[in-house]
Design a protein around this motif. Structure first.
Motif, PDB file in Angstrom:
ATOM      1  N   PRO A 177       7.509   7.788  -4.110  1.00 31.63           N
ATOM      2  CA  PRO A 177       6.228   7.071  -4.099  1.00 31.63           C
ATOM      3  C   PRO A 177       6.267   5.741  -3.339  1.00 31.63           C
ATOM      4  O   PRO A 177       5.235   5.227  -2.939  1.00 31.63           O
ATOM      5  CB  PRO A 177       5.924   6.835  -5.578  1.00 31.63           C
ATOM      6  N   LEU A 178       7.456   5.179  -3.109  1.00 29.92           N
ATOM      7  CA  LEU A 178       7.566   3.907  -2.397  1.00 29.92           C
ATOM      8  C   LEU A 178       7.885   4.080  -0.914  1.00 29.92           C
ATOM      9  O   LEU A 178       8.214   3.109  -0.229  1.00 29.92           O
ATOM     10  CB  LEU A 178       8.639   3.031  -3.050  1.00 29.92           C
ATOM     11  N   LEU A 216      -0.115   0.223  -4.853  1.00 27.23           N
ATOM     12  CA  LEU A 216      -0.662   0.540  -6.181  1.00 27.23           C
ATOM     13  C   LEU A 216      -0.089   1.841  -6.708  1.00 27.23           C
ATOM     14  O   LEU A 216       0.425   2.663  -5.943  1.00 27.23           O
ATOM     15  CB  LEU A 216      -2.179   0.681  -6.094  1.00 27.23           C
ATOM     16  N   GLU A 217      -0.234   2.048  -7.993  1.00 28.91           N
ATOM     17  CA  GLU A 217       0.194   3.282  -8.627  1.00 28.91           C
ATOM     18  C   GLU A 217      -0.579   4.459  -8.053  1.00 28.91           C
ATOM     19  O   GLU A 217      -1.797   4.455  -8.045  1.00 28.91           O
ATOM     20  CB  GLU A 217      -0.047   3.235 -10.149  1.00 28.91           C
ATOM     21  N   LEU A 276      -0.852   0.674   1.871  1.00 27.41           N
ATOM     22  CA  LEU A 276      -0.399  -0.660   1.507  1.00 27.41           C
ATOM     23  C   LEU A 276      -1.563  -1.636   1.500  1.00 27.41           C
ATOM     24  O   LEU A 276      -2.522  -1.493   2.250  1.00 27.41           O
ATOM     25  CB  LEU A 276       0.651  -1.141   2.512  1.00 27.41           C
ATOM     26  N   VAL A 277      -1.453  -2.634   0.638  1.00 26.57           N
ATOM     27  CA  VAL A 277      -2.462  -3.676   0.519  1.00 26.57           C
ATOM     28  C   VAL A 277      -1.720  -5.007   0.508  1.00 26.57           C
ATOM     29  O   VAL A 277      -0.647  -5.114  -0.094  1.00 26.57           O
ATOM     30  CB  VAL A 277      -3.269  -3.516  -0.794  1.00 26.57           C
ATOM     31  N   ILE A 307       9.481   4.523 -10.135  1.00 21.44           N
ATOM     32  CA  ILE A 307       8.636   3.341  -9.944  1.00 21.44           C
ATOM     33  C   ILE A 307       7.634   3.660  -8.840  1.00 21.44           C
ATOM     34  O   ILE A 307       8.004   4.078  -7.754  1.00 21.44           O
ATOM     35  CB  ILE A 307       9.486   2.109  -9.577  1.00 21.44           C
ATOM     36  N   ASP A 308       6.355   3.470  -9.142  1.00 19.27           N
ATOM     37  CA  ASP A 308       5.320   3.798  -8.166  1.00 19.27           C
ATOM     38  C   ASP A 308       4.460   2.594  -7.784  1.00 19.27           C
ATOM     39  O   ASP A 308       3.442   2.729  -7.140  1.00 19.27           O
ATOM     40  CB  ASP A 308       4.433   4.928  -8.684  1.00 19.27           C
ATOM     41  N   ARG A 309       4.876   1.406  -8.198  1.00 20.73           N
ATOM     42  CA  ARG A 309       4.158   0.196  -7.823  1.00 20.73           C
ATOM     43  C   ARG A 309       5.177  -0.907  -7.537  1.00 20.73           C
ATOM     44  O   ARG A 309       6.159  -1.055  -8.250  1.00 20.73           O
ATOM     45  CB  ARG A 309       3.208  -0.234  -8.921  1.00 20.73           C
TER      46      ARG A 309
END
Length: 171
Positions: A66-67, A111-112, A117-118, A20-22
Motif C-alpha cells: 500500500p505504500l 491516506l488509508e 499522494l497528497v 501500514i497503509d498510511r
C-alpha cells in the motif's frame, strides 16, 4: 553496502511497515540534534513514529504494498512518519510541529486505501472520520426534524382546541 546487507535491510523495512497503509514523509535534515530529540519525544507521546529511511531501500521494501506510491516519490533526505489514529490526525500533528520546528520540511502523505499522494499541509486540512460522521448525522437528521415539526404542529393545535373546549365545559 553489499547486496546481502541491502537485502537484509529491505526485508527488515518490509516487515516493519507491513500492514501500514498510511504515512507521511518529512525532511528532518535541517533540525539539530536537540530539536530532533524533542520532535521524536513529542511524536512518541502521541503514538506516532518517525524513522529516517534510505530512499532506494524503502522503494524496494514498499514495492507491491500500500505504500508503493509513497516509496516511488521519495527523493532527497526523507523520514517516514507512521502511527496515530489516522493519516489526517498525523498530518495535523506534523503541521502543528512545523510551526514549532521551522526547519522541518513537510513533503507528501498517503491516506488509508488511497493510491494518490497528497501534500502534508493539504492532508491536514481534510476532515477526519469523526468530523465527517457528525456532519453526516446532522445532514441526515435535518429533514427528519423538519418533517416531525410539520406533523406535530397541526396535532398541537387540535390538542389546544380540545383542551380549551374541555376547560370551557367544566366552567
Amino acid at each position: 553496502m553489499s547486496k546481502q546487507l541491502k537485502s537484509l535491510v529491505t526485508d527488515a523495512l518490509r516487515a516493519r511497515y507491513e500492514g501500514i497503509d498510511r504515512a507521511c514523509v518529512v525532511d528532518v535534515s535541517g533540525l539539530n540534534v536537540e530539536d530532533t530529540i524533542k520532535l521524536r519525544r513529542e511524536l512518541t507521546s502521541r503514538n506516532i513514529r518517525l524513522r529516517v529511511v534510505k530512499n532506494s531501500l524503502a522503494r524496494r521494501a514498499f514495492a507491491g504494498g500500500p505504500l508503493e506510491t509513497l516509496g516511488n516519490d521519495l527523493s532527497g533526505p526523507c523520514a517516514l512518519v507512521t502511527g496515530g489514529d489516522s493519516a489526517i490526525d498525523m498530518a495535523r500533528e506534523m503541521v502543528r510541529l512545523a510551526v514549532e520546528f521551522p526547519q522541518l520540511g513537510l513533503k507528501q502523505g498517503i491516506l488509508e486505501g488511497e493510491s494518490s499522494l497528497v501534500s502534508v499541509p493539504d492532508l491536514a486540512k481534510l476532515m477526519g472520520r469523526t468530523e465527517l460522521l457528525s456532519e453526516l448525522a446532522g445532514l441526515l437528521s435535518s429533514p427528519g426534524r423538519s418533517l416531525a415539526g410539520c406533523l406535530s404542529s397541526p396535532q398541537s393545535r387540535i390538542a389546544g382546541c380540545l383542551k380549551a373546549m374541555a376547560d370551557k365545559s367544566e366552567e
